[in-house]
Write a protein that holds these residues in place. Structure first.
Motif, PDB file in Angstrom:
ATOM      1  N   GLU A   1      -7.985  25.825  43.011  1.00 11.07           N
ATOM      2  CA  GLU A   1      -8.261  25.956  44.231  1.00 11.07           C
ATOM      3  C   GLU A   1      -8.061  27.292  44.821  1.00 11.07           C
ATOM      4  N   GLN A   2      -6.933  27.736  44.831  1.00  7.78           N
ATOM      5  CA  GLN A   2      -6.448  28.984  45.190  1.00  7.78           C
ATOM      6  C   GLN A   2      -6.434  30.260  44.152  1.00  7.78           C
ATOM      7  N   GLY A   3      -6.888  30.020  43.108  1.00  9.90           N
ATOM      8  CA  GLY A   3      -7.098  30.884  42.146  1.00  9.90           C
ATOM      9  C   GLY A   3      -5.806  31.324  41.321  1.00  9.90           C
ATOM     10  N   THR A   4      -4.849  30.551  41.311  1.00  5.77           N
ATOM     11  CA  THR A   4      -3.715  30.801  40.543  1.00  5.77           C
ATOM     12  C   THR A   4      -3.581  30.382  39.129  1.00  5.77           C
ATOM     13  N   ARG A   5      -3.574  31.705  38.335  1.00  7.70           N
ATOM     14  CA  ARG A   5      -3.563  31.312  36.886  1.00  7.70           C
ATOM     15  C   ARG A   5      -2.129  30.605  36.604  1.00  7.70           C
ATOM     16  N   VAL A   6      -2.231  29.636  35.707  1.00  7.62           N
ATOM     17  CA  VAL A   6      -1.185  28.783  35.230  1.00  7.62           C
ATOM     18  C   VAL A   6      -0.896  28.936  33.855  1.00  7.62           C
ATOM     19  N   GLN A   7       0.277  29.260  33.471  1.00  9.78           N
ATOM     20  CA  GLN A   7       0.641  29.190  32.045  1.00  9.78           C
ATOM     21  C   GLN A   7       1.964  27.994  31.990  1.00  9.78           C
ATOM     22  N   HIS A   8       1.317  26.875  31.083  1.00 11.88           N
ATOM     23  CA  HIS A   8       2.359  25.704  31.002  1.00 11.88           C
ATOM     24  C   HIS A   8       3.626  26.160  30.128  1.00 11.88           C
ATOM     25  N   ILE A   9       4.738  26.040  30.541  1.00 11.43           N
ATOM     26  CA  ILE A   9       5.932  26.120  29.781  1.00 11.43           C
ATOM     27  C   ILE A   9       6.220  24.783  29.040  1.00 11.43           C
ATOM     28  N   LEU A  10       6.235  24.938  27.715  1.00 10.15           N
ATOM     29  CA  LEU A  10       6.448  23.798  26.678  1.00 10.15           C
ATOM     30  C   LEU A  10       7.768  24.069  25.738  1.00 10.15           C
ATOM     31  N   TYR A  11       8.518  22.887  25.845  1.00  9.63           N
ATOM     32  CA  TYR A  11      10.032  23.274  24.987  1.00  9.63           C
ATOM     33  C   TYR A  11       9.964  22.175  23.642  1.00  9.63           C
ATOM     34  N   ASP A  12       8.833  21.364  23.635  1.00 10.42           N
ATOM     35  CA  ASP A  12       9.008  20.586  22.343  1.00 10.42           C
ATOM     36  C   ASP A  12       7.504  19.795  22.326  1.00 10.42           C
ATOM     37  N   ALA A  13       7.649  19.047  21.233  1.00 12.12           N
ATOM     38  CA  ALA A  13       6.335  18.336  21.033  1.00 12.12           C
ATOM     39  C   ALA A  13       6.242  17.181  22.053  1.00 12.12           C
ATOM     40  N   ASP A  14       7.146  16.533  22.636  1.00 13.83           N
ATOM     41  CA  ASP A  14       6.917  15.844  23.973  1.00 13.83           C
ATOM     42  C   ASP A  14       6.115  16.265  24.962  1.00 13.83           C
ATOM     43  N   ASP A  15       6.533  17.655  25.363  1.00  8.60           N
ATOM     44  CA  ASP A  15       5.832  18.473  26.232  1.00  8.60           C
ATOM     45  C   ASP A  15       4.196  18.592  26.177  1.00  8.60           C
ATOM     46  N   ILE A  16       4.150  18.827  24.644  1.00  2.24           N
ATOM     47  CA  ILE A  16       2.922  19.041  24.343  1.00  2.24           C
ATOM     48  C   ILE A  16       1.914  17.931  24.354  1.00  2.24           C
ATOM     49  N   ALA A  17       2.625  16.742  24.007  1.00  6.58           N
ATOM     50  CA  ALA A  17       2.018  15.305  24.181  1.00  6.58           C
ATOM     51  C   ALA A  17       1.854  15.056  25.628  1.00  6.58           C
ATOM     52  N   LEU A  18       2.661  15.497  26.664  1.00  5.21           N
ATOM     53  CA  LEU A  18       2.454  15.430  27.887  1.00  5.21           C
ATOM     54  C   LEU A  18       1.121  16.243  28.505  1.00  5.21           C
ATOM     55  N   LEU A  19       1.321  17.452  28.113  1.00  3.36           N
ATOM     56  CA  LEU A  19       0.110  18.156  28.709  1.00  3.36           C
ATOM     57  C   LEU A  19      -1.200  17.631  28.150  1.00  3.36           C
ATOM     58  N   ALA A  20      -1.202  17.238  26.864  1.00  2.60           N
ATOM     59  CA  ALA A  20      -2.733  16.638  26.219  1.00  2.60           C
ATOM     60  C   ALA A  20      -3.207  15.515  27.038  1.00  2.60           C
ATOM     61  N   ASP A  21      -2.160  14.626  27.429  1.00  2.00           N
ATOM     62  CA  ASP A  21      -2.358  13.506  28.501  1.00  2.00           C
ATOM     63  C   ASP A  21      -2.880  13.865  29.809  1.00  2.00           C
ATOM     64  N   TRP A  22      -2.213  14.805  30.232  1.00  2.00           N
ATOM     65  CA  TRP A  22      -2.899  15.200  31.691  1.00  2.00           C
ATOM     66  C   TRP A  22      -4.120  16.007  31.490  1.00  2.00           C
ATOM     67  N   GLN A  23      -4.250  16.543  30.354  1.00  2.00           N
ATOM     68  CA  GLN A  23      -5.648  17.203  30.298  1.00  2.00           C
ATOM     69  C   GLN A  23      -6.750  16.114  30.272  1.00  2.00           C
ATOM     70  N   ALA A  24      -6.373  15.026  29.342  1.00  2.00           N
ATOM     71  CA  ALA A  24      -7.443  14.011  29.044  1.00  2.00           C
ATOM     72  C   ALA A  24      -7.872  13.330  30.476  1.00  2.00           C
ATOM     73  N   ARG A  25      -6.640  13.403  31.292  1.00  2.54           N
ATOM     74  CA  ARG A  25      -6.844  12.638  32.661  1.00  2.54           C
ATOM     75  C   ARG A  25      -7.196  13.339  33.590  1.00  2.54           C
ATOM     76  N   SER A  26      -7.554  14.757  33.325  1.00  2.00           N
ATOM     77  CA  SER A  26      -7.950  15.794  34.483  1.00  2.00           C
ATOM     78  C   SER A  26      -6.997  15.933  35.498  1.00  2.00           C
ATOM     79  N   ILE A  27      -5.958  15.626  35.267  1.00  2.00           N
ATOM     80  CA  ILE A  27      -4.577  16.134  36.002  1.00  2.00           C
ATOM     81  C   ILE A  27      -4.635  17.583  35.981  1.00  2.00           C
ATOM     82  N   VAL A  28      -4.490  18.342  34.900  1.00  2.00           N
ATOM     83  CA  VAL A  28      -4.367  19.603  34.546  1.00  2.00           C
ATOM     84  C   VAL A  28      -6.027  19.827  34.489  1.00  2.00           C
ATOM     85  N   GLN A  29      -6.270  21.016  35.379  1.00  2.00           N
ATOM     86  CA  GLN A  29      -7.550  21.290  35.751  1.00  2.00           C
ATOM     87  C   GLN A  29      -8.357  22.135  34.575  1.00  2.00           C
TER      88      GLN A  29
END
Length: 253
Positions: free
Chosen positions: A130-158
């Protein structure tokens, strides 16, 4: 490598101090001077951490606003990304308050930290959109990547919040990275286009060269490594940027 990659400098981080390296910038004037020198050396962006009066990691929006104003005056052409790193100090509510009070142009967000408060995570990402803040996701391992993918699929991540930083070596023994550490990240996110790498330990530059050769951007600086590959300390952050630039230029030729 067809062209020189985008380079971000991360000059201090949340944990290191003058005892680790006397040239590590802690105060806002030191950070601004470091940013100017690193930009002149070839850095295209700054990853910003601010410290409080005791030199400790801070997410104080007032300190951030002061730093951003001084940086904009001294290096107006240098984009600045703030960190929302918790560093064992801040909860997700404090990270959210920092983002919504400051409303920065660019911020890094560790998905594993945001996951500590599943109810607030959607609001945090929605606020950034909403406020126009560009986001960079910090990923440390494959579990973080799986979490990000889940959030993208569920539209938590915009939509559009696709940029990622792969962190090599952060949780390795001795926090030492190697170029081969990049492979699992790339295998887990083969289609990502906006990606960057940072790497801990003396093989930092070797890892960044590997990332550049694969089409990624590079984050370099004292947050992640203080030395060359042979263990010799860099004089300062600008020297590390310059050294990486020389290696990249050789790779481009």
């Amino acid at each position: 490598m067809r062209k020189r990659p985008f380079i971000m400098v991360a000059p201090n981080g949340a944990r290191r101090g003058k005892a680790d390296h006397p040239a590590l910038p802690l105060t806002i004037p030191e950070i601004v001077t470091c940013a100017r020198d690193c930009h002149a050396a070839g850095a295209g962006a700054l990853h910003l951490h601010v410290r409080d009066g005791q030199g400790q990691h801070s997410l104080d929006p007032g300190l951030y606003a002061e730093a951003l104003a001084d940086l904009a005056e001294t290096v107006p052409d240098l984009p600045v990304q703030i960190t929302t790193e918790a560093a064992g100090i801040y909860d997700v509510a404090a990270q959210y308050d920092c983002l919504t009070t400051l409303r920065p142009a660019w911020a890094s967000i560790a998905v594993r930290e945001t996951a500590r408060d599943p109810d607030l995570a959607p609001k945090l990402y929605a606020a950034c959109a909403e406020q126009g803040t560009r986001v960079q996701h910090i990923l440390y391992d494959a579990d973080d990547i799986a979490l990000l993918a889940d959030w993208q699929a569920r539209s938590i991540v915009q939509p559009g919040q696709d940029a990622v930083l792969f962190v090599l070596g952060r949780y390795a023994t001795g926090q030492v990275s190697a170029p081969a550490d990049l492979a699992p990240f790339r295998a887990a996110l083969p289609d990502v286009t906006d990606w960057m790498v940072c790497a801990f330990g003396p093989a930092e530059h070797a890892c960044l060269l590997a990332a550049a050769n694969a089409g990624g951007a590079c984050r370099v600086g004292f947050e992640n490594s203080l030395t060359r590959g042979d263990g010799t300390p860099h004089a300062n952050n600008a020297a590390s940027v310059s050294d990486l630039m020389r290696q990249l230029e050789k790779a481009v030729q």
